[in-house]
Design a protein around this motif. Sequence first.
Motif, mmCIF file in Angstrom:
data_model
loop_
_atom_site.group_PDB
_atom_site.id
_atom_site.type_symbol
_atom_site.label_atom_id
_atom_site.label_comp_id
_atom_site.label_asym_id
_atom_site.label_seq_id
_atom_site.Cartn_x
_atom_site.Cartn_y
_atom_site.Cartn_z
ATOM 1 N N HIS A 187 0.828 -1.206 0.000
ATOM 2 C CA HIS A 187 0.000 0.000 0.000
ATOM 3 C C HIS A 187 0.862 1.257 0.000
ATOM 4 O O HIS A 187 0.655 2.159 -0.814
ATOM 5 N N PHE A 188 1.825 1.328 0.924
ATOM 6 C CA PHE A 188 2.652 2.536 1.032
ATOM 7 C C PHE A 188 3.516 2.733 -0.207
ATOM 8 O O PHE A 188 3.725 3.869 -0.649
ATOM 9 N N LEU A 189 4.015 1.638 -0.782
ATOM 10 C CA LEU A 189 4.844 1.747 -1.989
ATOM 11 C C LEU A 189 4.053 2.367 -3.132
ATOM 12 O O LEU A 189 4.495 3.337 -3.761
ATOM 13 N N SER A 190 2.860 1.831 -3.398
ATOM 14 C CA SER A 190 2.038 2.363 -4.489
ATOM 15 C C SER A 190 1.525 3.767 -4.166
ATOM 16 O O SER A 190 1.454 4.637 -5.038
ATOM 17 N N PHE A 191 1.216 4.015 -2.887
ATOM 18 C CA PHE A 191 0.698 5.326 -2.475
ATOM 19 C C PHE A 191 1.722 6.431 -2.736
ATOM 20 O O PHE A 191 1.411 7.474 -3.315
ATOM 21 N N TYR A 192 2.963 6.212 -2.295
ATOM 22 C CA TYR A 192 3.993 7.250 -2.444
ATOM 23 C C TYR A 192 4.420 7.421 -3.900
ATOM 24 O O TYR A 192 4.741 8.544 -4.316
ATOM 25 N N LEU A 193 4.433 6.342 -4.666
ATOM 26 C CA LEU A 193 4.783 6.481 -6.089
ATOM 27 C C LEU A 193 3.711 7.265 -6.841
ATOM 28 O O LEU A 193 4.018 8.119 -7.676
ATOM 29 N N ARG A 194 2.446 6.988 -6.525
ATOM 30 C CA ARG A 194 1.359 7.738 -7.176
ATOM 31 C C ARG A 194 1.377 9.201 -6.752
ATOM 32 O O ARG A 194 0.975 10.083 -7.518
ATOM 33 N N VAL A 240 11.288 7.503 -3.976
ATOM 34 C CA VAL A 240 11.228 6.384 -3.043
ATOM 35 C C VAL A 240 12.508 5.555 -3.135
ATOM 36 O O VAL A 240 12.925 5.156 -4.228
ATOM 37 N N CYS A 241 13.131 5.305 -1.978
ATOM 38 C CA CYS A 241 14.221 4.335 -1.870
ATOM 39 C C CYS A 241 13.653 3.117 -1.151
ATOM 40 O O CYS A 241 13.264 3.212 0.013
ATOM 41 N N PHE A 242 13.564 1.994 -1.856
ATOM 42 C CA PHE A 242 12.930 0.793 -1.320
ATOM 43 C C PHE A 242 14.005 -0.256 -1.029
ATOM 44 O O PHE A 242 14.596 -0.824 -1.943
ATOM 45 N N GLY A 260 13.664 7.287 -12.706
ATOM 46 C CA GLY A 260 14.465 7.717 -11.564
ATOM 47 C C GLY A 260 13.681 8.004 -10.308
ATOM 48 O O GLY A 260 14.245 8.512 -9.327
ATOM 49 N N GLN A 261 12.404 7.661 -10.286
ATOM 50 C CA GLN A 261 11.592 7.918 -9.101
ATOM 51 C C GLN A 261 11.802 6.862 -8.026
ATOM 52 O O GLN A 261 11.702 7.150 -6.833
ATOM 53 N N LEU A 262 12.134 5.636 -8.440
ATOM 54 C CA LEU A 262 12.279 4.516 -7.511
ATOM 55 C C LEU A 262 13.709 3.984 -7.547
ATOM 56 O O LEU A 262 14.223 3.646 -8.604
ATOM 57 N N VAL A 263 14.333 3.939 -6.372
ATOM 58 C CA VAL A 263 15.629 3.273 -6.211
ATOM 59 C C VAL A 263 15.354 1.981 -5.461
ATOM 60 O O VAL A 263 14.897 2.009 -4.318
ATOM 61 N N PHE A 264 15.605 0.842 -6.109
ATOM 62 C CA PHE A 264 15.208 -0.451 -5.561
ATOM 63 C C PHE A 264 16.445 -1.279 -5.234
ATOM 64 O O PHE A 264 17.249 -1.586 -6.115
ATOM 65 N N LEU A 265 16.617 -1.615 -3.953
ATOM 66 C CA LEU A 265 17.689 -2.519 -3.546
ATOM 67 C C LEU A 265 17.095 -3.911 -3.372
ATOM 68 O O LEU A 265 16.309 -4.149 -2.457
ATOM 69 N N GLU A 266 17.469 -4.822 -4.262
ATOM 70 C CA GLU A 266 16.964 -6.196 -4.184
ATOM 71 C C GLU A 266 17.898 -6.982 -3.273
ATOM 72 O O GLU A 266 18.946 -7.482 -3.688
ATOM 73 N N GLY A 267 17.517 -7.064 -2.009
ATOM 74 C CA GLY A 267 18.387 -7.637 -0.993
ATOM 75 C C GLY A 267 18.777 -9.075 -1.248
ATOM 76 O O GLY A 267 19.939 -9.459 -1.029
ATOM 77 N N TRP A 310 10.576 15.745 -7.712
ATOM 78 C CA TRP A 310 9.797 14.865 -6.843
ATOM 79 C C TRP A 310 9.332 15.623 -5.610
ATOM 80 O O TRP A 310 10.009 16.516 -5.111
ATOM 81 N N LYS A 311 8.165 15.238 -5.086
ATOM 82 C CA LYS A 311 7.534 15.989 -3.998
ATOM 83 C C LYS A 311 8.241 15.810 -2.666
ATOM 84 O O LYS A 311 8.262 16.714 -1.837
ATOM 85 N N GLY A 312 8.808 14.646 -2.401
ATOM 86 C CA GLY A 312 9.473 14.434 -1.120
ATOM 87 C C GLY A 312 10.115 13.060 -1.082
ATOM 88 O O GLY A 312 9.642 12.130 -1.734
ATOM 89 N N PRO A 313 11.190 12.881 -0.306
ATOM 90 C CA PRO A 313 11.872 11.585 -0.231
ATOM 91 C C PRO A 313 11.190 10.631 0.743
ATOM 92 O O PRO A 313 10.666 11.048 1.775
ATOM 93 N N VAL A 314 11.207 9.346 0.398
ATOM 94 C CA VAL A 314 10.602 8.321 1.247
ATOM 95 C C VAL A 314 11.532 7.110 1.299
ATOM 96 O O VAL A 314 11.997 6.630 0.258
ATOM 97 N N LEU A 315 11.819 6.627 2.505
ATOM 98 C CA LEU A 315 12.557 5.376 2.685
ATOM 99 C C LEU A 315 11.573 4.302 3.119
ATOM 100 O O LEU A 315 10.837 4.480 4.088
ATOM 101 N N LEU A 316 11.575 3.180 2.409
ATOM 102 C CA LEU A 316 10.686 2.061 2.718
ATOM 103 C C LEU A 316 11.546 0.816 2.913
ATOM 104 O O LEU A 316 12.381 0.498 2.057
ATOM 105 N N VAL A 317 11.387 0.121 4.052
ATOM 106 C CA VAL A 317 12.195 -1.064 4.356
ATOM 107 C C VAL A 317 11.283 -2.259 4.607
ATOM 108 O O VAL A 317 10.388 -2.202 5.446
ATOM 109 N N ASP A 318 11.534 -3.360 3.888
ATOM 110 C CA ASP A 318 10.761 -4.602 4.045
ATOM 111 C C ASP A 318 11.744 -5.792 4.031
ATOM 112 O O ASP A 318 12.261 -6.139 2.991
#
Length: 247
Positions: free
Chosen positions: A20-27, A32-34, A62-69, A117-125
């Motif tokens: 939810h938060f991933l799609s919410f912030y991208l929209r 987003v740094c995920f 360039g909106q999403l930076v994705f680290l595939e752990g 971009w409107k603002g930076p977001v860090l998302l950790v899963d």
Amino acid sequence: QGKFTLLRDTRTDGSFLVHHFLSFYLRAGCKVCFVALLQSFSHYSIVAQKLGVSLAAAKERGQLVFLEGLKSCLDLLFGEEEQPGQPSPLQFLSTSDLRALFDLVRMSLTPTDGDSWKGPVLLVDDLSVLLSLGAAPVAVLDFIHYCRVAVCCQLQGNIVVLVHSNEDSEDEENELVVNSLCHHSDLILWAEGLATGFCKDVHGQIKIIQRLSLRQAAEQDLVQIYQYKIQDRNVTFFARGLSAAVL
């Protein structure tokens, strides 16, 4: 802006909150740094498509930076470097230092010339995986502290972190991290499995805790409890006792 949100799950899977938060912030047009330590990129991409968001397109622009752990762990353990000369974000597997991971977050979210971009977001899963990979609890808490200073305070962005917890668990390190994060978070979304067991009409309950006491010492935290049912493309929330199983 500047908020730290903790997603906590007990006896259930709280990953629907991450999606939810991933799609919410991208929209919403946020950068987003995920840090995805639990699943592959294709898994998150398939779920995001159901929610009307393309992760591949977000990465390209360039909106999403994705680290595939999962992939980064294999590359590091078997000596394969994606970019020769670049330190791996998961260097702590050999050095017990999360600084490289923090550097990735800071560089990814620091705005550059031309960014709209409107603002930076860090998302950790999810954060619990770092402990499973050998990181010390103090190192994990230090990492979150530095991320809060950089993202929430300096960049006025938001942080959303998922952790697993279990009151009966013997994993003292994980419970130490979870309890510490609860004390420092602005908002806690706590997904719990039903004490009565499985029900096809109710998948669990969510406790929403707004940490008013974090801002004003005399204030009491505001707690709301709802039950929920996860559907194919959304989640339905309702008050306790008002599910289809009861009505």
